[in-house]
Design a protein around this motif. Sequence first.
Motif, PDB file in Angstrom:
ATOM      1  N   ASN A 634      24.261  45.278  53.465  1.00  0.00           N
ATOM      2  CA  ASN A 634      23.515  45.587  52.250  1.00  0.00           C
ATOM      3  C   ASN A 634      22.039  45.179  52.336  1.00  0.00           C
ATOM      4  OD1 ASN A 634      23.808  46.854  49.708  1.00  0.00           O
ATOM      5  ND2 ASN A 634      23.598  44.849  48.694  1.00  0.00           N
ATOM      6  N   VAL A 635      21.392  45.506  53.445  1.00  0.00           N
ATOM      7  CA  VAL A 635      19.967  45.213  53.549  1.00  0.00           C
ATOM      8  C   VAL A 635      19.169  46.442  53.151  1.00  0.00           C
ATOM      9  CG1 VAL A 635      20.296  43.528  55.390  1.00  0.00           C
ATOM     10  CG2 VAL A 635      19.822  45.913  55.981  1.00  0.00           C
ATOM     11  N   ASN A 636      17.978  46.196  52.681  1.00  0.00           N
ATOM     12  CA  ASN A 636      17.075  47.286  52.368  1.00  0.00           C
ATOM     13  C   ASN A 636      16.682  47.950  53.677  1.00  0.00           C
ATOM     14  OD1 ASN A 636      14.393  48.595  52.016  1.00  0.00           O
ATOM     15  ND2 ASN A 636      14.632  47.871  49.903  1.00  0.00           N
ATOM     16  N   ILE A 637      17.067  49.236  53.842  1.00  0.00           N
ATOM     17  CA  ILE A 637      16.919  49.874  55.140  1.00  0.00           C
ATOM     18  C   ILE A 637      15.465  50.053  55.540  1.00  0.00           C
ATOM     19  CG2 ILE A 637      17.006  52.225  54.227  1.00  0.00           C
ATOM     20  CD1 ILE A 637      18.574  52.979  56.787  1.00  0.00           C
ATOM     21  N   SER A 638      14.599  50.253  54.570  1.00  0.00           N
ATOM     22  CA  SER A 638      13.185  50.415  54.904  1.00  0.00           C
ATOM     23  C   SER A 638      12.618  49.105  55.454  1.00  0.00           C
ATOM     24  CB  SER A 638      12.406  50.869  53.661  1.00  0.00           C
ATOM     25  OG  SER A 638      11.039  50.977  53.979  1.00  0.00           O
ATOM     26  N   THR A 639      12.928  47.991  54.780  1.00  0.00           N
ATOM     27  CA  THR A 639      12.460  46.679  55.252  1.00  0.00           C
ATOM     28  C   THR A 639      13.091  46.343  56.592  1.00  0.00           C
ATOM     29  OG1 THR A 639      12.235  45.952  52.950  1.00  0.00           O
ATOM     30  CG2 THR A 639      12.263  44.249  54.649  1.00  0.00           C
ATOM     31  N   PHE A 640      14.364  46.706  56.726  1.00  0.00           N
ATOM     32  CA  PHE A 640      15.092  46.403  57.952  1.00  0.00           C
ATOM     33  C   PHE A 640      14.481  47.131  59.150  1.00  0.00           C
ATOM     34  CE2 PHE A 640      18.916  47.035  60.707  1.00  0.00           C
ATOM     35  CZ  PHE A 640      19.143  45.698  60.990  1.00  0.00           C
ATOM     36  N   PHE A 641      14.209  48.438  58.977  1.00  0.00           N
ATOM     37  CA  PHE A 641      13.592  49.202  60.062  1.00  0.00           C
ATOM     38  C   PHE A 641      12.183  48.674  60.366  1.00  0.00           C
ATOM     39  CE2 PHE A 641      17.045  51.862  60.466  1.00  0.00           C
ATOM     40  CZ  PHE A 641      16.821  52.930  61.327  1.00  0.00           C
ATOM     41  N   TYR A 642      11.459  48.318  59.327  1.00  0.00           N
ATOM     42  CA  TYR A 642      10.102  47.809  59.521  1.00  0.00           C
ATOM     43  C   TYR A 642      10.133  46.494  60.320  1.00  0.00           C
ATOM     44  CZ  TYR A 642       5.649  45.597  58.354  1.00  0.00           C
ATOM     45  OH  TYR A 642       4.443  44.955  58.436  1.00  0.00           O
ATOM     46  N   SER A 643      11.089  45.638  59.996  1.00  0.00           N
ATOM     47  CA  SER A 643      11.163  44.334  60.660  1.00  0.00           C
ATOM     48  C   SER A 643      11.458  44.466  62.143  1.00  0.00           C
ATOM     49  CB  SER A 643      12.243  43.474  59.991  1.00  0.00           C
ATOM     50  OG  SER A 643      11.926  43.227  58.640  1.00  0.00           O
ATOM     51  N   PHE A 644      12.190  45.524  62.523  1.00  0.00           N
ATOM     52  CA  PHE A 644      12.578  45.677  63.926  1.00  0.00           C
ATOM     53  C   PHE A 644      11.834  46.829  64.606  1.00  0.00           C
ATOM     54  CE2 PHE A 644      16.120  43.263  62.210  1.00  0.00           C
ATOM     55  CZ  PHE A 644      16.330  42.324  63.210  1.00  0.00           C
ATOM     56  N   ASP A 645      10.648  47.137  64.114  1.00  0.00           N
ATOM     57  CA  ASP A 645       9.811  48.152  64.744  1.00  0.00           C
ATOM     58  C   ASP A 645      10.563  49.460  64.939  1.00  0.00           C
ATOM     59  OD1 ASP A 645       7.364  46.896  64.894  1.00  0.00           O
ATOM     60  OD2 ASP A 645       7.867  45.869  66.767  1.00  0.00           O
ATOM     61  N   ASN A 646      11.401  49.804  63.926  1.00  0.00           N
ATOM     62  CA  ASN A 646      12.107  51.087  63.903  1.00  0.00           C
ATOM     63  C   ASN A 646      13.025  51.279  65.100  1.00  0.00           C
ATOM     64  OD1 ASN A 646      10.747  52.021  61.444  1.00  0.00           O
ATOM     65  ND2 ASN A 646       8.934  52.165  62.758  1.00  0.00           N
ATOM     66  N   PHE A 647      13.370  50.136  65.752  1.00  0.00           N
ATOM     67  CA  PHE A 647      14.321  50.174  66.866  1.00  0.00           C
ATOM     68  C   PHE A 647      13.877  51.129  67.969  1.00  0.00           C
ATOM     69  CE2 PHE A 647      16.687  48.881  63.126  1.00  0.00           C
ATOM     70  CZ  PHE A 647      17.301  47.709  63.553  1.00  0.00           C
ATOM     71  N   GLY A 648      12.603  51.265  68.092  1.00  0.00           N
ATOM     72  CA  GLY A 648      12.072  52.106  69.171  1.00  0.00           C
ATOM     73  C   GLY A 648      12.032  53.572  68.841  1.00  0.00           C
ATOM     74  N   LEU A 649      12.427  53.974  67.613  1.00  0.00           N
ATOM     75  CA  LEU A 649      12.417  55.385  67.228  1.00  0.00           C
ATOM     76  C   LEU A 649      11.015  55.774  66.789  1.00  0.00           C
ATOM     77  CD1 LEU A 649      15.709  55.485  65.127  1.00  0.00           C
ATOM     78  CD2 LEU A 649      15.408  56.088  67.534  1.00  0.00           C
ATOM     79  N   SER A 650      10.624  56.990  67.112  1.00  0.00           N
ATOM     80  CA  SER A 650       9.285  57.454  66.733  1.00  0.00           C
ATOM     81  C   SER A 650       9.332  58.490  65.611  1.00  0.00           C
ATOM     82  CB  SER A 650       8.571  58.047  67.945  1.00  0.00           C
ATOM     83  OG  SER A 650       9.331  59.102  68.509  1.00  0.00           O
TER      84      SER A 650
END
Length: 829
Positions: A634-650
Amino acid sequence: MPKWFKITLKVAGGIIALILLLFIAATLYITFNKQKVLTLITQTVNKSIDGKLVIGELDPTFFSAFPNVAVSLKNVSLKDNQWQKHKHTLLQAGDVEVAVNALSLIGGSVNIQKISINNASIDFFTDSTGYSNTAVFKKGKPKPEDVKKEKDDDEGAAAIIKRIDLNNVAFALNNQKANKLFSFYVNSLKGKVDYPSEGWKAKINLDTKVKSLAFNTKRGSFLKDKQLRGPFDIQYTEKDGVINVAPNTLNIGEDPFIIGAKFETAKDPVKFTINIKVDELLWKHAADLLAPNISAKLNMFAISKPLEVTTSLVGDFGGGGDPAINVRCKVSDATLKTPGGVMNNCSFNGMFTNGYEKAKELGDENSAIGLYNFTGNYKGMPFTMDTATIVNLIKPIASGAFRSKFDVAKLNNVFDGDPLRFNKGTADLNLHYKADIVDYQLNKPVFRGAINVKNADLTYVPRGLNFKNSSLSLYFTDNDLLFKNIRLQSGRSIVNMDGRVKNFLNLYYKDPEKMVLTWYVRSPQMYLGEFLSFLNKKVNVRKKPVKRTNNGNLADQLNDVFEKASAELHMLVEKVYYKKFLATDAIASAELTDNGVTINSISLKHAGGSLNISGHVTQNGPYNSFDIKSKVYNVNISTFFYSFDNFGLSSLTNKNLTGYLSSNASVTGRITNDGSLVPRSMFGTLAFDLKNGALKSFAPIKSVGKFAFPFRDLDNITFQQLNGTFDLRGEKINIRPMQISSSVLNIDLAGVYSLGTGTNIAIEVPLRNPKDDYKITDPEERRKKRMKGIVLHLLATDGDDGKIKIKLNKNRKKDKDKDDEDNKEKEAK
């Protein structure tokens, strides 16, 4: 001239004339009665001995001993009755001059006023059975008839010697039973003897060279080849048989000693006590005076200034053991050189004894060295030792108490800046230690006590970790090492720690790879980027294992232990920062080994939800491998992706996503030493579930929609729930069949998304508008209606410009048949 004075002169002249007449008469008597006098002397002496005195020739020396008559005895020998067995002649002299009282000689007795022995050897010998040629002086008790014959013959009493001179005389006391050998070459000995009623007194001046002073020939000689010069005042008391030598200054080599002694002749064997004092004695000179078994050890050390020394030797002339040796010394402000290093400004009181335990035999095994009130400076670090002892010189064991307070930057002189380099701070040590001594250095010491470091700036060089304003306390117990009140600050990170190492010293010396440090860590804030240099492990590897003794380099030993030991971490961190990532209430349990980190569990709060992580990071050069399992709830997906540099996705970033994500992932990959993810290195599986989500301005969807759904809002596609599973294969991501039900369109897709080339995603999009599907309450009915109507079959694939292009899927039938076959094969398996 008064009459009384004339009478006095006449009387005095008459007396002198009488003495001269008597002296001339005695001289003439000896001259014309050589044989008779010679016989009288030998008979008188032989009467007092149990052996045989032989005199080769006798000549008067006229006025050399006036008013006594002097005779010169040539080729004199004195042998005991057992000489044929042992062949040791007690006295062999080329020239013996005897001064005899003239009146006693004319009266038929011998009163020897002076005896001079020149160019001679004196050998007191005791064989292995205990028999000694000194038995020549122990005349047996005469028989009654012999006593009567002596009285009838009236041949006089035994001779008394009042003065004695020795010149160029070799003297030896050789006791083979007791393994003792005292041997001297007497250049000159002049003595005067008086005979009071209680015994005798002697004043002697001695000049001799010590050839051997071996109380135990197996251990060697004291004072070997040293020249002795000085006076002796000796008194013998007949009642108790004690010979006392009053303290006098005696030069031994270049140094003046005050020496006194006592010999108890009434005891069997004869006991002695020798007391020695010297105000200034160089260490090297002191060592050279001792037996080789002691001096060899002392010569490994050096003291720059003279010592004040007092010594006592207590023993006997029987048995075969060492005398009791007790030495005390005082050293002030000197430089002490040892095999372990150089210490400056040293002051201490010292003690040596070879009878540490009273019930044990004297010798090296029962010897002890004690140092008291020791102060000094080692490489700029002042220290004190109230007491330090070394016992058993065969297998020496050192123990003591050590205290020091100093600037920790001084430790750089010890470590040479590796593995620890200190810039500032203070250290306070209070330790009790015990250790074996190997090659004159402490070996595998055992400590008890504490070390406190405050306000320190330091660097752990092998990992490049820098700490500021840090403090720690180390407590050594009998078995364990305890860490308390540790505060480390690296940049903005503040870490408080307590810890323990069980069985510390045993593992330190024998098996550092088995050592486990258990840490309990608390931190208000931790910036992980400041600790990433921990991943930057040195690649140089020692060819040989490091021995953890003082014979090796201390810095190498510590570095070896730090690299080989493992650690258990139990952490509680209020805030964790890493680049864009922020977590709170982090609880972690991990193990650090010489090749990486094992994460047993990490739980933390992030982006309104929580994360749980476990896995392992392996250090293997510039790229570090990881194997991680994670659960996101239940994490905020936008914050989560931002924190991990979008997991390398462009193409899919935090700007394209909203909603609350939960996921399970099991992935492997590589991370650089600066903490960056190595592109295209991730492998594994990621399953996710996104609720109340939205897809905003996602280019691939918009590229389809701009001609297929030109009147729908493709910039904000909402959906209640989205789930799927991705298989990560390096640069390619396999998207398992997945359904997207949204407010704008429904999509079924499956295939491969590539971070490079090779994207191939099959997409099915019904043209009907699902905007009002949320009003259908029956799930089954909503599912059936979902793909009603016209369905577009599209294919996302690589374009000529390197970008993803969407086109009609002409191979849909072939792909569907292949999928059906694959599904049947999986079901069969």
